[in-house]
Design an enzyme around this catalytic site. Structure first.
Site, mmCIF file in Angstrom:
data_model
loop_
_atom_site.group_PDB
_atom_site.id
_atom_site.type_symbol
_atom_site.label_atom_id
_atom_site.label_comp_id
_atom_site.label_asym_id
_atom_site.label_seq_id
_atom_site.Cartn_x
_atom_site.Cartn_y
_atom_site.Cartn_z
ATOM 1 N N ASP A 1 0.839 -1.202 0.000
ATOM 2 C CA ASP A 1 0.000 0.000 0.000
ATOM 3 C C ASP A 1 0.871 1.248 0.000
ATOM 4 O OD1 ASP A 1 -3.102 -0.956 0.937
ATOM 5 O OD2 ASP A 1 -1.465 -2.344 1.330
ATOM 6 N N TYR B 1 -2.071 4.184 -6.050
ATOM 7 C CA TYR B 1 -3.292 4.873 -5.612
ATOM 8 C C TYR B 1 -3.739 5.899 -6.644
ATOM 9 C CZ TYR B 1 -3.420 2.650 -1.061
ATOM 10 O OH TYR B 1 -3.530 1.719 -0.067
ATOM 11 N N ASN C 1 -6.801 -3.749 -4.560
ATOM 12 C CA ASN C 1 -8.078 -3.211 -5.017
ATOM 13 C C ASN C 1 -7.919 -1.872 -5.731
ATOM 14 O OD1 ASN C 1 -7.387 -2.568 -2.200
ATOM 15 N ND2 ASN C 1 -9.188 -1.255 -2.243
ATOM 16 N N HIS D 1 -11.512 -3.350 7.224
ATOM 17 C CA HIS D 1 -11.620 -4.416 6.215
ATOM 18 C C HIS D 1 -12.024 -5.761 6.811
ATOM 19 C CE1 HIS D 1 -10.212 -1.663 3.225
ATOM 20 N NE2 HIS D 1 -9.067 -1.472 3.845
ATOM 21 N N HIS E 1 -3.410 -4.112 2.294
ATOM 22 C CA HIS E 1 -4.818 -3.719 2.379
ATOM 23 C C HIS E 1 -5.155 -2.964 3.660
ATOM 24 C CE1 HIS E 1 -8.751 -3.668 0.732
ATOM 25 N NE2 HIS E 1 -9.296 -4.591 1.497
ATOM 26 N N VAL E 2 -4.865 -3.537 4.812
ATOM 27 C CA VAL E 2 -5.089 -2.846 6.086
ATOM 28 C C VAL E 2 -3.892 -1.929 6.336
ATOM 29 C CG1 VAL E 2 -5.361 -3.110 8.578
ATOM 30 C CG2 VAL E 2 -6.463 -4.725 7.019
ATOM 31 N N HIS E 3 -4.155 -0.664 6.571
ATOM 32 C CA HIS E 3 -3.085 0.333 6.637
ATOM 33 C C HIS E 3 -2.484 0.392 8.046
ATOM 34 C CE1 HIS E 3 -5.372 2.332 3.087
ATOM 35 N NE2 HIS E 3 -4.678 1.277 2.712
#
Length: 428
Positions: free
Chosen positions: A148, A178, A208, A302, A331-333
């Site tokens: 991410d 992003y 995603n 999430h 995914h999870v920041h």
């Protein structure tokens, strides 16, 4: 330039409507400033250069020019970079009003391991010279791991820390630029990471934020990702750039697609099953898997997503039976490390799951966790940062997570790992 500005303004509205990264009951602290890296050079000069490993002794070199130029790479072990030359292919893509530059793709090799090569892109006068170092052919090897990533001031801090780590290869479990429909942000990202990605192989999988599918308007997902970040899926028998595998030194790395079909009847499932059966632990005693959406997660962010729950239900048995050593996710920041786990319980023969979706994205950190902490969660913290996996030999590796603390890389979590190939109690 006018078209790019129109794209950016128009796509801002689209982002608000089709936001990909849903918020699940937590507040993100204010992120740092977003970045946009413009093209300051002549349109014929190479930009957005990045390399990726192909097979065990070749390298793919990708770059973009604004106008048509020769997709030629000259390379060699001396700074003259003229020992050999290869001509590759050029492509481009369209996304609504946006048209990409000329995307050049050249595979060079065979190359010697652990060797510095110099390479020149294109023909003079529109050419520039770079250098990279190939990974070692045998252990030890050092991986940088970051997910991410995005393009903010936090991203810059993370990249600066990674650059100082003397890593051999970077592996990234999804969510790169992003861009989120704003295609010029893909160009900006390519320029941002070029100083690192042109010197060491970057091996990535999708998240995603790479999907960029707009119903009825642009129905083909992953258009920009597949065009810009061609990974070596063909060499591993995969039919999709969204999932593939490769060997490096003594490690077999599997990149899975959280946003490709993963049910037992799917091509990805059948490919994964076949790929795991081919692993030779005598040659690659370590097996790593990268996904985007984590299968284990005690953050409030999430929770309940099918890309996590259903993919886990479909594929966890395959990874357990193959004795995968570590699974990295994004995914999870935030950062979280689990014990060896299988079917939601501690299991000495299951993989260690690590979430490292904290590279520096524009959305900020996921700073709320489920309380009380599950027994299988060993360490968790909502900070930006990166990880380093040093695989020393066939039996031992060290994992360290470095958080960005006031722009300093601080080691906050570390653990020694033992491979299943050296653990008689888990051999099948």
């Amino acid at each position: 330039m006018l078209v790019q500005r129109m794209c950016m303004l128009g796509f801002l509205l689209i982002v608000g409507i089709f936001e990909l990264d849903a918020v699940y009951g937590y507040n993100r602290p204010p992120p740092r400033q977003n970045l946009f890296i413009p093209n300051m050079d002549h349109s014929d000069l190479p930009q957005q250069v990045h390399i990726s490993q192909v097979g065990e002794n070749k390298m793919r070199i990708s770059w973009i020019t604004d106008s048509p130029t020769s997709p030629k790479v000259s390379y060699g072990p001396s700074p003259s970079a003229n020992a050999l030359s290869v001509t590759g292919t050029t492509s481009s893509y369209r996304y609504l009003l946006y048209k990409s530059g000329e995307i050049h793709d050249v595979v060079i090799g065979p190359l010697n391991p652990n060797t510095v090569y110099y390479y020149r892109l294109g023909d003079p006068p529109s050419s520039l010279t770079y250098n990279f170092k190939t990974p070692p052919s045998q252990l030890p090897i050092k991986f940088a791991v970051v997910g991410d990533l995005g393009q903010t001031d936090w991203t810059t801090s993370t990249l600066q820390h990674v650059a100082k780590s003397n890593y051999d290869m970077l592996i990234l479990p999804g969510d790169l630029s992003y861009a989120d429909f704003i295609q010029p942000l893909w160009d900006s990202f390519g320029r941002l990471v070029e100083p690192l990605a042109s010197q060491r192989p970057w091996m990535v999988t999708q998240g995603n934020h790479e999907k960029e599918k707009i119903p009825l308007v642009h129905s083909e997902p992953f258009t920009a990702y597949n065009a810009r970040w061609h990974m070596p899926f063909e060499e591993s028998g995969s039919d999709s750039n969204l999932y593939y595998s490769f060997n490096v030194a003594g490690v077999h790395v599997i990149m899975l697609g959280s946003y490709a079909k993963f049910q037992p009847s799917s091509p990805q499932y059948n490919w994964l099953k076949s790929d795991l059966q081919k692993v030779n632990r005598g040659k690659t005693p370590w097996v790593l898997v990268l996904i985007h959406a984590p299968w284990y997660n005690s953050n409030t962010a999430h929770q309940g997503e099918p890309e996590s729950l259903e993919m886990k239900a479909s594929m966890e048995d395959l990874l357990f039976q193959a004795r995968v050593d570590v699974v990295f996710a994004g995914h999870v920041h935030a950062y979280e490390r689990f014990t060896r786990v299988y079917k939601d319980k501690a299991n000495n023969c299951g993989p260690v799951h690590i979430t490292i979706g904290d590279g520096g994205n524009r959305e900020g950190l996921a700073n709320k966790y489920i309380d009380p902490k599950p027994a299988i969660s060993m360490f968790r913290e909502a900070s930006f940062g990166h990880g380093i996996l040093e695989v020393f030999n066939a039996s031992h590796a060290r994992w360290t997570w470095h958080k960005n603390d006031n722009d300093e890389a601080v080691v906050s979590d570390t653990i020694w790992l033992t491979s299943f190939s050296s653990n008689p109690s888990c051999k099948q």
